[in-house]
Design an enzyme around this catalytic site. Structure first.
Site, PDB file in Angstrom:
ATOM      1  N   SER A  22      38.462  -6.893  21.975  1.00 59.08           N
ATOM      2  CA  SER A  22      39.087  -5.580  22.194  1.00 59.08           C
ATOM      3  C   SER A  22      40.364  -5.705  23.006  1.00 59.08           C
ATOM      4  O   SER A  22      41.342  -4.988  22.760  1.00 59.08           O
ATOM      5  CB  SER A  22      38.115  -4.652  22.943  1.00 59.08           C
ATOM      6  OG  SER A  22      37.066  -4.286  22.088  1.00 59.08           O
ATOM      7  N   ARG A  26      44.814  -5.223  21.926  1.00 62.16           N
ATOM      8  CA  ARG A  26      45.532  -4.250  22.773  1.00 62.16           C
ATOM      9  C   ARG A  26      46.709  -4.930  23.470  1.00 62.16           C
ATOM     10  O   ARG A  26      47.779  -4.337  23.634  1.00 62.16           O
ATOM     11  CB  ARG A  26      44.577  -3.650  23.811  1.00 62.16           C
ATOM     12  CG  ARG A  26      43.631  -2.591  23.204  1.00 62.16           C
ATOM     13  CD  ARG A  26      42.480  -2.320  24.143  1.00 62.16           C
ATOM     14  NE  ARG A  26      41.669  -1.172  23.776  1.00 62.16           N
ATOM     15  CZ  ARG A  26      40.732  -1.134  22.833  1.00 62.16           C
ATOM     16  NH1 ARG A  26      40.512  -2.200  22.096  1.00 62.16           N
ATOM     17  NH2 ARG A  26      40.025  -0.039  22.601  1.00 62.16           N
ATOM     18  N   SER A 162      33.829   6.887  20.848  1.00 60.37           N
ATOM     19  CA  SER A 162      34.520   5.780  20.189  1.00 60.37           C
ATOM     20  C   SER A 162      35.805   5.439  20.929  1.00 60.37           C
ATOM     21  O   SER A 162      36.704   6.263  21.054  1.00 60.37           O
ATOM     22  CB  SER A 162      34.852   6.159  18.741  1.00 60.37           C
ATOM     23  OG  SER A 162      35.890   5.321  18.251  1.00 60.37           O
ATOM     24  N   GLN A 164      37.946   3.392  19.866  1.00 62.78           N
ATOM     25  CA  GLN A 164      39.046   3.278  18.907  1.00 62.78           C
ATOM     26  C   GLN A 164      39.705   4.636  18.694  1.00 62.78           C
ATOM     27  O   GLN A 164      40.929   4.749  18.658  1.00 62.78           O
ATOM     28  CB  GLN A 164      38.531   2.706  17.584  1.00 62.78           C
ATOM     29  CG  GLN A 164      38.088   1.252  17.742  1.00 62.78           C
ATOM     30  CD  GLN A 164      37.465   0.675  16.495  1.00 62.78           C
ATOM     31  OE1 GLN A 164      37.246   1.378  15.509  1.00 62.78           O
ATOM     32  NE2 GLN A 164      37.173  -0.608  16.528  1.00 62.78           N
ATOM     33  N   ASP A 310      28.121  -3.140  20.219  1.00 59.03           N
ATOM     34  CA  ASP A 310      28.307  -4.332  19.370  1.00 59.03           C
ATOM     35  C   ASP A 310      27.216  -5.377  19.591  1.00 59.03           C
ATOM     36  O   ASP A 310      27.099  -6.339  18.827  1.00 59.03           O
ATOM     37  CB  ASP A 310      29.677  -4.960  19.636  1.00 59.03           C
ATOM     38  CG  ASP A 310      30.804  -4.053  19.173  1.00 59.03           C
ATOM     39  OD1 ASP A 310      30.562  -3.168  18.332  1.00 59.03           O
ATOM     40  OD2 ASP A 310      31.938  -4.220  19.659  1.00 59.03           O
ATOM     41  N   LYS A 337      29.750   0.537  11.225  1.00 60.62           N
ATOM     42  CA  LYS A 337      30.402  -0.688  11.703  1.00 60.62           C
ATOM     43  C   LYS A 337      30.789  -1.551  10.492  1.00 60.62           C
ATOM     44  O   LYS A 337      30.803  -1.066   9.370  1.00 60.62           O
ATOM     45  CB  LYS A 337      29.473  -1.431  12.660  1.00 60.62           C
ATOM     46  CG  LYS A 337      29.203  -0.659  13.957  1.00 60.62           C
ATOM     47  CD  LYS A 337      30.475  -0.471  14.754  1.00 60.62           C
ATOM     48  CE  LYS A 337      30.268   0.383  15.980  1.00 60.62           C
ATOM     49  NZ  LYS A 337      31.509   0.768  16.630  1.00 60.62           N
ATOM     50  N   ARG A 341      24.749  -1.510  10.235  1.00 63.32           N
ATOM     51  CA  ARG A 341      24.002  -2.518  11.008  1.00 63.32           C
ATOM     52  C   ARG A 341      22.559  -2.116  11.265  1.00 63.32           C
ATOM     53  O   ARG A 341      21.755  -2.978  11.619  1.00 63.32           O
ATOM     54  CB  ARG A 341      24.720  -2.823  12.327  1.00 63.32           C
ATOM     55  CG  ARG A 341      25.940  -3.695  12.128  1.00 63.32           C
ATOM     56  CD  ARG A 341      26.576  -4.129  13.438  1.00 63.32           C
ATOM     57  NE  ARG A 341      27.738  -4.973  13.178  1.00 63.32           N
ATOM     58  CZ  ARG A 341      28.759  -5.118  13.989  1.00 63.32           C
ATOM     59  NH1 ARG A 341      28.784  -4.469  15.142  1.00 63.32           N
ATOM     60  NH2 ARG A 341      29.764  -5.908  13.665  1.00 63.32           N
ATOM     61  N   ARG A 383      28.752 -10.311  13.277  1.00 61.19           N
ATOM     62  CA  ARG A 383      27.676 -10.163  14.277  1.00 61.19           C
ATOM     63  C   ARG A 383      26.297 -10.357  13.619  1.00 61.19           C
ATOM     64  O   ARG A 383      25.363 -10.819  14.266  1.00 61.19           O
ATOM     65  CB  ARG A 383      27.772  -8.826  14.998  1.00 61.19           C
ATOM     66  CG  ARG A 383      29.094  -8.663  15.721  1.00 61.19           C
ATOM     67  CD  ARG A 383      29.046  -7.954  17.037  1.00 61.19           C
ATOM     68  NE  ARG A 383      30.402  -7.704  17.504  1.00 61.19           N
ATOM     69  CZ  ARG A 383      31.173  -8.578  18.174  1.00 61.19           C
ATOM     70  NH1 ARG A 383      30.696  -9.760  18.510  1.00 61.19           N
ATOM     71  NH2 ARG A 383      32.415  -8.286  18.521  1.00 61.19           N
TER      72      ARG A 383
END
Ligand code: S3P
Length: 423
Positions: A22, A26, A162, A164, A310, A337, A341, A383
């Site tokens: 993450s 950025r 979220s 995002q 996650d 995701k 998941r 993942r």
């Protein structure tokens, strides 16, 4: 290509994990928008973050990559140029959604698309609130077409927890007239707020409320990316479930918006030590040691979910070897995701005999029962690949993965590190 999952019989050693997935993108994005040179150390050279670099190079930003050192020659908030081709974000939801926030306020048009998984992930959660700021984005799914335009501030209550979506709005706020205020429903990762604060942006955070205003040039930074706790989580679980094991993961980011797994490990009675807590460029880091443990089942739900979203597939693997029931709820976000998941974990774990039930917002695992090897599907989800590798270690018999290469998205050296721990 189907590959055998190698089995190890203990896991011992000390290792750093690659940089945070993450923070790395950025740093590239904000470094590109800063006026001058941002130096990033410990950058994650995973496929997702390389997609971020490609996109900003396509908008005229010079970015040098030397091992895990990345230098971004930022051109200021209005220094991006119109991309000549569609921006391709690969598998990266973070790149796709954050780009929407940045591109909405440019004085050029752009298009974004990604791989098959990205094209199935919902973008309306970003484009709808951005449209309240005046953004002109077409498409609820990728490919998206963005007509750069003038934006105005908005007072927006988020509908999903979220980071995002939140970050897309904050980034659009850097281009909007007036103040942009965002109210979170649950606290999600705050790396953008910390980084923008350090860069001198006009941003303030009060609990769940974030305010941002345009008008200040961003100052270039030296950014040290901490190790990704989402990657470290694999070794935390491996160290806890394997007999005769102890793993120390060095230099892991322990930003409180990301440490839900540490809390869960405490509830599960894992043998764990957090040591050498320090700060690296505004983010807290520490060394985490986990050794063989007798884990208990646990109930996980509520506002801890965004702090470990996650890590749920790997926590589910730990729950298989814990005594008693583990209930994971309030985790509907898992359905959108890289793959669904909830479904993927339940289907694949069931294949090897795990006692697991799918629920509408999570799953229930009745742990402490023997499991068998199986031929696992990853659904192209990094993942899933890592969690299934760890799950299969204590199975009776051998297992395979249909696609082990997908670990490249967040942890290209995952298998190398895994074998080393097993030596
Ligand atoms: C991320 C936020 C989370 C997380 C993802 C990375 C980020 O997604 O699952 O892996 O970098 O902001 P959501 O914002 O969809 O919760």
């Amino acid at each position: 290509m189907k590959t055998d999952i190698k089995k190890i019989y203990h896991a011992r050693g000390e290792l750093p994990v690659p940089g945070d997935k993450s923070i790395s993108p950025r740093a590239v994005m904000l470094g590109s928008l800063a006026g001058g040179t941002t130096e990033i150390k410990g950058f994650l050279k995973g496929a997702d973050c390389l997609s971020t670099i490609d996109c900003f190079r396509s908008m005229g930003i010079d970015i040098d990559v030397n091992g895990d050192n990345v230098t971004v020659h930022g051109k200021g908030l209005y220094g991006l140029s119109e991309p000549k081709k569609t921006l391709y974000t690969g598998n990266s939801g973070t790149t796709t959604r954050l780009l929407c926030g940045i591109l909405a306020g440019q004085n050029f048009n752009s298009d974004i698309t990604g791989d098959a998984s990205i094209c199935k992930r919902p973008m309306k959660r970003v484009t709808e609130p951005l449209s309240l700021m005046g953004a002109k984005i077409t498409g609820d799914y990728c490919p998206l077409h963005i007509c750069g335009t003038k934006l105005h501030g908005v007072d927006y209550k988020m509908k999903v927890a979220s980071a995002q979506v939140k970050t897309a709005l904050i980034l659009a706020g850097l281009y909007a007239d007036g103040k942009t205020v965002i109210h979170e429903i649950e606290k999600s990762r705050d790396h953008t707020e910390l980084m923008l604060g350090a860069m001198g942006a006009d941003i303030s955070v009060d609990g769940l409320d974030i305010s941002v205003r345009a008008g200040r040039e961003l100052l270039p930074q030296k950014i040290e990316v901490p190790g990704d706790i989402s990657s470290a989580a694999c070794w935390m679980v491996l160290g806890a479930i394997m007999p005769n094991s102890e793993i120390t993961i060095k230099n892991v980011g322990i930003n409180p918006t990301r440490t839900g797994i540490i809390d869960v490990f405490k509830f599960m009675h894992a043998n764990m030590r957090i040591e050498n807590v320090r700060s690296a460029a505004g983010e807290p880091v520490a060394d985490i040691t986990v050794s063989s443990s007798s884990l208990n089942g646990v109930e996980i739900g509520g506002d801890i979910i965004p702090r470990l979203i996650d890590e749920i597939p790997i926590i589910a693997a730990a729950a298989v070897f814990a005594q008693g029931e583990t209930i994971i709820k309030d985790a509907r976000e898992l359905k959108v995701k890289e793959t669904n998941r909830i479904r993927a974990v339940v289907d694949e774990f069931s294949k090897c005999g795990v006692d697991i039930t799918e629920t509408d917002d999570g799953m229930i695992i009745r742990g402490g029962k023997p499991i068998n090897g199986a031929d696992f599907k990853t659904y192209g989800d990094h993942r899933m690949a890592m969690s299934l590798t760890i799950l299969s270690q204590l199975a009776d018999g051998s297992s395979t993965l249909d696609d082990s290469a997908c670990v490249d998205v967040s942890y290209p050296t995952f298998f190398e590190h895994f074998y080393k721990l097993g030596e």
